[in-house]
Design a protein around this motif. Structure first.
Motif, PDB file in Angstrom:
ATOM      1  N   UNK A 104       0.808  -1.226   0.000  1.00 48.84           N
ATOM      2  CA  UNK A 104       0.000   0.000   0.000  1.00 48.84           C
ATOM      3  C   UNK A 104       0.841   1.276   0.000  1.00 48.84           C
ATOM      4  N   UNK A 105       1.841   1.310  -0.872  1.00 49.97           N
ATOM      5  CA  UNK A 105       2.630   2.529  -1.037  1.00 49.97           C
ATOM      6  C   UNK A 105       1.945   3.505  -1.985  1.00 49.97           C
ATOM      7  N   UNK A 106       1.028   3.015  -2.806  1.00 51.82           N
ATOM      8  CA  UNK A 106       0.469   3.818  -3.891  1.00 51.82           C
ATOM      9  C   UNK A 106       1.235   3.517  -5.172  1.00 51.82           C
ATOM     10  N   UNK A 107       0.547   3.595  -6.294  1.00 52.96           N
ATOM     11  CA  UNK A 107       1.141   3.181  -7.564  1.00 52.96           C
ATOM     12  C   UNK A 107       2.392   3.982  -7.926  1.00 52.96           C
ATOM     13  N   UNK A 108       2.332   5.296  -7.814  1.00 52.22           N
ATOM     14  CA  UNK A 108       3.476   6.109  -8.222  1.00 52.22           C
ATOM     15  C   UNK A 108       4.718   5.810  -7.396  1.00 52.22           C
ATOM     16  N   UNK A 109       4.553   5.719  -6.080  1.00 55.43           N
ATOM     17  CA  UNK A 109       5.704   5.440  -5.214  1.00 55.43           C
ATOM     18  C   UNK A 109       6.229   4.031  -5.452  1.00 55.43           C
ATOM     19  N   UNK A 110       5.322   3.083  -5.665  1.00 55.61           N
ATOM     20  CA  UNK A 110       5.757   1.709  -5.929  1.00 55.61           C
ATOM     21  C   UNK A 110       6.569   1.651  -7.216  1.00 55.61           C
ATOM     22  N   UNK A 111       6.112   2.344  -8.251  1.00 52.55           N
ATOM     23  CA  UNK A 111       6.840   2.337  -9.521  1.00 52.55           C
ATOM     24  C   UNK A 111       8.231   2.938  -9.358  1.00 52.55           C
ATOM     25  N   UNK A 128       6.695 -12.967   3.770  1.00 51.90           N
ATOM     26  CA  UNK A 128       7.904 -12.322   4.281  1.00 51.90           C
ATOM     27  C   UNK A 128       7.856 -10.819   4.048  1.00 51.90           C
ATOM     28  N   UNK A 129       7.462 -10.417   2.850  1.00 49.83           N
ATOM     29  CA  UNK A 129       7.420  -8.992   2.532  1.00 49.83           C
ATOM     30  C   UNK A 129       6.389  -8.263   3.379  1.00 49.83           C
ATOM     31  N   UNK A 130       5.194  -8.835   3.493  1.00 50.05           N
ATOM     32  CA  UNK A 130       4.136  -8.156   4.238  1.00 50.05           C
ATOM     33  C   UNK A 130       4.440  -8.126   5.736  1.00 50.05           C
ATOM     34  N   UNK A 131       5.109  -9.158   6.228  1.00 46.46           N
ATOM     35  CA  UNK A 131       5.520  -9.166   7.636  1.00 46.46           C
ATOM     36  C   UNK A 131       6.524  -8.053   7.903  1.00 46.46           C
ATOM     37  N   UNK A 132       7.504  -7.910   7.000  1.00 45.96           N
ATOM     38  CA  UNK A 132       8.494  -6.843   7.139  1.00 45.96           C
ATOM     39  C   UNK A 132       7.835  -5.480   7.035  1.00 45.96           C
ATOM     40  N   UNK A 133       6.956  -5.330   6.056  1.00 50.02           N
ATOM     41  CA  UNK A 133       6.281  -4.049   5.862  1.00 50.02           C
ATOM     42  C   UNK A 133       5.454  -3.667   7.087  1.00 50.02           C
ATOM     43  N   UNK A 134       4.736  -4.629   7.646  1.00 49.52           N
ATOM     44  CA  UNK A 134       3.909  -4.356   8.825  1.00 49.52           C
ATOM     45  C   UNK A 134       4.775  -3.988  10.029  1.00 49.52           C
ATOM     46  N   UNK A 136       7.844  -2.637   9.939  1.00 49.24           N
ATOM     47  CA  UNK A 136       8.416  -1.305   9.724  1.00 49.24           C
ATOM     48  C   UNK A 136       7.371  -0.215   9.941  1.00 49.24           C
ATOM     49  N   UNK A 137       6.143  -0.465   9.508  1.00 49.49           N
ATOM     50  CA  UNK A 137       5.089   0.521   9.721  1.00 49.49           C
ATOM     51  C   UNK A 137       4.829   0.711  11.216  1.00 49.49           C
ATOM     52  N   UNK A 138       4.901  -0.364  11.998  1.00 45.39           N
ATOM     53  CA  UNK A 138       4.667  -0.255  13.441  1.00 45.39           C
ATOM     54  C   UNK A 138       5.730   0.612  14.118  1.00 45.39           C
ATOM     55  N   UNK A 139       6.911   0.677  13.515  1.00 44.01           N
ATOM     56  CA  UNK A 139       8.002   1.465  14.101  1.00 44.01           C
ATOM     57  C   UNK A 139       8.150   2.849  13.461  1.00 44.01           C
ATOM     58  N   UNK A 140       7.683   2.974  12.204  1.00 47.47           N
ATOM     59  CA  UNK A 140       7.910   4.210  11.459  1.00 47.47           C
ATOM     60  C   UNK A 140       6.623   4.972  11.150  1.00 47.47           C
ATOM     61  N   UNK A 141       5.511   4.470  11.627  1.00 46.36           N
ATOM     62  CA  UNK A 141       4.215   5.174  11.642  1.00 46.36           C
ATOM     63  C   UNK A 141       3.356   5.073  10.380  1.00 46.36           C
ATOM     64  N   UNK A 142       3.938   5.210   9.189  1.00 43.12           N
ATOM     65  CA  UNK A 142       3.106   5.251   7.987  1.00 43.12           C
ATOM     66  C   UNK A 142       3.692   4.382   6.872  1.00 43.12           C
ATOM     67  N   UNK A 143       2.831   4.023   5.917  1.00 43.42           N
ATOM     68  CA  UNK A 143       3.298   3.277   4.750  1.00 43.42           C
ATOM     69  C   UNK A 143       4.296   4.096   3.941  1.00 43.42           C
ATOM     70  N   UNK A 144       4.074   5.408   3.873  1.00 42.67           N
ATOM     71  CA  UNK A 144       4.998   6.244   3.109  1.00 42.67           C
ATOM     72  C   UNK A 144       6.380   6.244   3.741  1.00 42.67           C
TER      73      UNK A 144
END
Length: 278
Positions: A104-111, A128-134, A136-144
């Motif tokens: 859920x970065x958004x299309x432009x940021x993902x590209x 693995x990717x979604x676990x890491x992403x979740x 990091x979001x818990x520590x860094x606040x937002x998907x962006x």
């Protein structure tokens, strides 16, 4: 392996970016909408491994990426950075894109992320990717913020969560660095030992003072920015940030390693003694 591949990718991309800009300049339109033979020829010059693929394979892959919003120039950067992409079926490419979309970065940021680091298209483990992403979001606040930190430290994909946590905890609790400064740096690409050593060296030189616990994070500080501390070569860090010589820093690293080893042995002895008393 991921660490080696990703760092090599950054170097390759830097070398190829100039040529790709030249390739883009040859287009008559502001954006390349069609894949022409001249574009393929230029890409093969940059990456000879691409020469084995037929025009039909190029067309099929280009169409797949284009259907998912990636422009022709992005496609060319991806395949020159990761030629193996052309081996893949459209379904496999689409599946990988869907795995990344789940962050859920958004299309432009993902590209932007996948164009800068085409090797990330080798990711196949959604869990693995979604676990890491979740995490990091818990520590860094937002998907962006997760996106920002991956843009600066793509090798996080290869790091165990406990090692990432160790570095984040050190930056938050010891250095007292705020999230916006962390995600703008590649600090998480350093080993914990190197991060701690650089920070400790600055502290002992009197060049770094942590903010008070209740200080306004927007209040100006005399400390160097985190990216200045971590996103530099050792020589630049020592001479430009610390204003000392490399031999002095090398000597400090040895002394700090001995100091930490003594503390570790002392802690171990104290724990053993405590266990015996129980």
């Amino acid at each position: 392996m991921w660490r080696r591949v990703l760092f090599n990718a950054q170097n390759v991309q830097q070398l190829k970016s100039v040529n790709l800009r030249q390739l883009a300049a040859k287009a008559t339109a502001p954006k390349l909408l069609q894949l022409e033979q001249v574009h393929i020829d230029e890409a093969v010059k940059l990456e000879p491994a691409l020469a084995i693929y037929t025009p039909e394979i190029w067309r099929r892959a280009h169409e797949t990426f284009q259907n998912h919003g990636l422009e022709t120039m992005s496609f060319l950067r991806i395949v020159t950075g990761n030629p193996n992409v052309l081996k893949r079926t459209p379904d496999r490419i689409i599946n990988t894109l869907e795995i990344w979309r789940a962050c859920q970065f958004g299309e432009n940021l993902l590209h932007l992320l996948l164009t800068k680091y085409p090797e990330l298209l080798d990711v196949t483990d959604a869990h693995q990717l979604l676990t890491l992403s979740a995490y990091l979001k818990s520590r860094l606040s937002t998907n962006k913020n997760v996106w920002k930190v991956l843009m600066n430290s793509p090798d996080l994909m290869a790091q165990p969560e406990n090692l990432i946590e160790e570095k984040l905890t050190y930056m938050f609790e010891v250095m007292r660095i705020e999230v916006p400064e962390i995600v703008k740096s590649s600090a998480l690409s350093l080993s914990f030992e190197e991060l701690r050593c650089r920070h400790t060296f600055l502290v002992r030189l009197g060049l770094f003072k942590p903010r008070p616990l209740k200080a306004d994070p927007n209040e100006p500080t005399t400390n160097h920015r985190l990216y200045q501390i971590t996103d530099t070569s050792e020589k630049t860090f020592v001479t430009k940030i610390c204003h000392v010589t490399l031999p002095e820093y090398e000597a400090f690293k040895e002394l700090l390693a001995r100091e930490l080893e003594r503390k570790s042995r002392k802690t171990q002895v104290e724990e053993e003694f405590s266990d015996e008393e129980v």
